[in-house]
Motif scaffolding. Structure first.
Motif, PDB file in Angstrom:
ATOM      1  N   ASN A  20      33.862  17.413  18.767  1.00 59.42           N
ATOM      2  CA  ASN A  20      33.827  17.788  17.058  1.00 59.42           C
ATOM      3  C   ASN A  20      33.758  19.356  16.929  1.00 59.42           C
ATOM      4  N   TRP A  21      34.221  19.874  17.667  1.00 60.87           N
ATOM      5  CA  TRP A  21      34.553  21.282  17.496  1.00 60.87           C
ATOM      6  C   TRP A  21      33.436  22.155  17.449  1.00 60.87           C
ATOM      7  N   LYS A  22      32.407  21.573  18.025  1.00 63.13           N
ATOM      8  CA  LYS A  22      31.050  22.364  18.059  1.00 63.13           C
ATOM      9  C   LYS A  22      30.764  22.706  19.517  1.00 63.13           C
ATOM     10  N   CYS A  23      30.570  24.035  19.938  1.00 62.06           N
ATOM     11  CA  CYS A  23      30.388  24.177  21.085  1.00 62.06           C
ATOM     12  C   CYS A  23      28.888  24.140  21.780  1.00 62.06           C
ATOM     13  N   PRO A  24      28.847  23.405  22.681  1.00 61.07           N
ATOM     14  CA  PRO A  24      27.458  23.447  23.276  1.00 61.07           C
ATOM     15  C   PRO A  24      26.744  24.454  23.640  1.00 61.07           C
ATOM     16  N   GLN A  69      36.882  28.840  16.097  1.00 60.03           N
ATOM     17  CA  GLN A  69      35.392  28.632  15.818  1.00 60.03           C
ATOM     18  C   GLN A  69      34.598  28.202  17.187  1.00 60.03           C
ATOM     19  N   TYR A  70      35.170  27.305  17.935  1.00 59.84           N
ATOM     20  CA  TYR A  70      34.545  26.805  18.983  1.00 59.84           C
ATOM     21  C   TYR A  70      34.390  27.867  20.092  1.00 59.84           C
ATOM     22  N   TYR A 103      32.979  33.554  28.546  1.00 53.28           N
ATOM     23  CA  TYR A 103      31.932  32.705  27.921  1.00 53.28           C
ATOM     24  C   TYR A 103      32.053  31.213  28.256  1.00 53.28           C
ATOM     25  N   SER A 104      31.028  30.396  27.962  1.00 50.91           N
ATOM     26  CA  SER A 104      31.098  29.087  28.624  1.00 50.91           C
ATOM     27  C   SER A 104      30.574  28.086  27.574  1.00 50.91           C
ATOM     28  N   ASP A 105      30.696  26.888  27.902  1.00 58.52           N
ATOM     29  CA  ASP A 105      30.190  25.842  26.978  1.00 58.52           C
ATOM     30  C   ASP A 105      29.377  24.910  27.991  1.00 58.52           C
TER      31      ASP A 105
END
Length: 122
Positions: free
Chosen positions: A103-107, A37-38, A69-71
């Motif tokens: 928390n597994w949330k990609c910025p 998901q991230y 891709y990136s965060d």
């Protein structure tokens, strides 16, 4: 400089397969769904013009473009998702810890162009 993970197409087939096999021995991760998901939520930095090929087969099976891709801290190749989903490879421990810390949330990246200009060497 962005930390990098999963650029298997940049390596020779033999080296890429060796790296993938090592990551496969470390997986599957209990948090595999969260990792997928991230990674799926990352901001695209580069759109690849070609296709990546499955390194676990004879290299003739196309798996999709190796878009980048990136965060904002890490960047990864789009084919990583394929390898996690199909071969249950693990990600580097530092990258895993980074994802868990968020928390597994990609910025979301506000300006991918600015990030590329400041971090990517061409």
């Amino acid at each position: 400089m962005l930390k990098r993970f999963g650029f298997f197409e940049e390596s020779s087939p033999r080296v890429a397969l060796q790296d993938l096999r090592e990551l496969q021995m470390m997986g599957p991760l209990d948090e595999e769904d969260q990792v997928l998901q991230y990674l799926s939520e990352g901001t695209m930095l580069f759109e690849a013009g070609g296709s990546a090929y499955d390194r676990f087969t004879d290299g003739s099976l196309p798996i999709g473009p190796p878009d980048v891709y990136s965060d904002g801290e890490w960047c990864w190749s789009g084919d990583v998702i394929y390898y996690i989903r199909n071969y249950h490879i693990a990600v580097e421990s530092q990258f895993f810890d980074w994802m868990m810390k968020h928390n597994w949330k990609c910025p979301r990246i506000v300006s991918a162009e600015a990030l590329v200009q400041s971090n990517w060497q061409t």
